[in-house]
Design an enzyme around this catalytic site. Sequence first.
Site, PDB file in Angstrom:
ATOM      1  N   ASP A  91      -3.223 -15.953   2.461  1.00  0.00           N
ATOM      2  CA  ASP A  91      -3.327 -14.718   2.543  1.00  0.00           C
ATOM      3  C   ASP A  91      -3.840 -14.094   3.996  1.00  0.00           C
ATOM      4  OD1 ASP A  91      -2.782 -11.848   1.453  1.00  0.00           O
ATOM      5  OD2 ASP A  91      -3.947 -12.325  -0.318  1.00  0.00           O
TER       6      ASP A  91
ATOM      7  N   GLY B 145       4.392  -8.963   5.878  1.00  0.00           N
ATOM      8  CA  GLY B 145       5.405  -8.714   6.878  1.00  0.00           C
ATOM      9  C   GLY B 145       4.848  -7.808   7.937  1.00  0.00           C
TER      10      GLY B 145
ATOM     11  N   ASP C   5       2.242  -5.504  -1.553  1.00  0.00           N
ATOM     12  CA  ASP C   5       2.446  -6.220  -3.047  1.00  0.00           C
ATOM     13  C   ASP C   5       3.448  -5.279  -3.981  1.00  0.00           C
ATOM     14  OD1 ASP C   5       0.419  -7.639  -2.087  1.00  0.00           O
ATOM     15  OD2 ASP C   5      -1.103  -7.277  -3.418  1.00  0.00           O
TER      16      ASP C   5
HETATM   17  C1  GLA Z   1      -3.212  -9.732  -1.697  1.00  0.00           C
HETATM   18  C2  GLA Z   1      -1.748 -10.356  -1.802  1.00  0.00           C
HETATM   19  C3  GLA Z   1      -1.307 -10.414  -3.444  1.00  0.00           C
HETATM   20  C4  GLA Z   1      -2.740 -11.402  -4.053  1.00  0.00           C
HETATM   21  C5  GLA Z   1      -3.959 -10.763  -3.630  1.00  0.00           C
HETATM   22  C6  GLA Z   1      -4.921 -11.552  -4.007  1.00  0.00           C
HETATM   23  O1  GLA Z   1      -2.733  -8.655  -2.031  1.00  0.00           O
HETATM   24  O2  GLA Z   1      -0.437 -10.014  -1.313  1.00  0.00           O
HETATM   25  O3  GLA Z   1      -0.313 -11.356  -3.523  1.00  0.00           O
HETATM   26  O4  GLA Z   1      -2.620 -12.651  -3.729  1.00  0.00           O
HETATM   27  O5  GLA Z   1      -3.948 -10.526  -2.298  1.00  0.00           O
HETATM   28  O6  GLA Z   1      -6.128 -10.954  -3.771  1.00  0.00           O
END
Ligand code: GLA
Length: 409
Positions: free
Chosen positions: A157, A192, A212
Site C-alpha cells: 500500500d 493510480g 478504494d
Molecule cells: C488502503 C487500500 C485498501 C486497504 C486499506 C487498508 O485504503 O487501498 O484496499 O488495503 O488501505 O488500510
Amino acid sequence: MKKTAIFLIAICTHLVVFSQGNNYVQNYKKFEGLALTPPMGWNSWNKFACNVDEKLIRETADAMVSSGMKAAGYTYINIDDCWHGDRDSLGFIHADSKRFPSGIKALADYIHSKGLKIGIYSDAGSQTCGGRPGSRGYEFQDAQTYAKWGIDYLKYDWCNTEGLKAEGAYKTITAALRKAGRPIVLSICEWGNDKPWIWGQSVGHLWRTTGDIYNCFDCIEDHGTWKSWGVMQILDKQEGLRQYAGPGHWNDPDMLEVGNGMVINQDRAHFAMWAMIAAPLIAGNDLRKMSKQTIDILTNKEVIAINQDKLGVQGFKFSTKDSVETWFKPLEGDSWAVTFLNRSKTPKNIEFDWKNTTVDDALSKRSLNGNTITYKVRNVWTKKDEGSTKSKLKAIVPGQDVLMLVLKK
Ligand code: GLA
C-alpha cells in the site's frame, strides 16, 4: 617472479572487490511467470477491515474449498491491513499475538495444506493505512520474513510515504522480494496516483488503478479528505488503460463487493464487468455466510472463463445507447465475449444487429464481422444457447444488470 606474484595478487584483489561490488547490484525485476491470468482469491478488507484474526482466515480457507470457489479457480487467501504486531529489537516484524497466536507461518501451512495460497499486506511508508508498522527502511528484512513464512502474494500500500516516489519505492520492494528468493505476486496499491500502468509492468503483477471501491453500484462516498467509488465510477476510471494489461501484469480496479449487500442484479453486473475488463477477481465478502445467489455469481465458470481467457486482452466499450453500454472482449480461438450493461434503474429493450456490425480491435488485431461470419450465441448467465448471429438480438436487460454472451464460431 616477485613482480608476477604482486601482479597476480593485484588482479585477485581487483576481482574480489569487483565481484563484491556486483553483490550490491539490485535486481529490480519482478518474478516472471506469475499471474499469467488475472489473480483470483479473497481479501479480508472490504468486509472485515481491521477485524482480522487467524480463526477468520482459517474458516475462510475452509469455506473457499467447501463453497466450490477453489474448484472455480480461486486460489489466494489474502490478509489485508492490521495483522501486524510490533517489530522486535532487531527490526523483525511479528504478527499481532492476540489475533494470530499461532503465527503467520502456521497459518500459511494450513492454507497450503488446502491447496490454496496465502497473501499478506504491507505498505511502502512508515505506517500502513491502518496505522500498523510499514515496511519503509525494512523492505529487505520484511521480504525475508514473508519468504520464510511461505507467503505467495504481497499487497503493498501507499499510506504515510512522505518524500517517497512510487516507482522507486515499489522497485525497492521488488528487489527485496527477489533477493528473498520466493516467487511472490506483487500487488501495487498506490491507487493510480503515479500512473503505475506506465512503469509497473516489470515491477509488479497488478496495480490498483483507482482509490478504494465502495459497496454501492453507482455512488461516490465522500470521507472528507478522500473519496471512495461505486462500481460504475470505478469502471469509468478504467478508460484508456487497456493497452497496459496482459498476462503477468493487470489493471486492478479493486476487490469485489459481490455478496456485501448490493442487490443481485447489481452484483451480477459488477462481476460481469470485472470479468470483461480482465480484472483480478478477489472476493471481498464473508465466504462463511454466502447466499446461494452469491455463490452462483462468484462461481459462474462461464463468466470466470471470460476473465481468465488465456489471451489476456482487457475488454472495451464499443457503444452506448440510452444508458446501455455494449462491451466486447476478444477471447481465444476467435471467440468474443459481449456484454450489454444497463446502467439505468429501469429495464431497457435492446436490439443488436450482428450482421450489420463490424468490431475492429487494433490492440488485439482481432475483428468481428457479423456479415461474413456466423457465430453461435451462448448466454453465460442463463447458461443457454441462444441461436446465432444470423438473427438480430432482441432482449430486455433489467435495471443495473447485464446481458452477457459468448460468441463462438
Ligand atoms: C488502503 C487500500 C485498501 C486497504 C486499506 C487498508 O485504503 O487501498 O484496499 O488495503 O488501505 O488500510
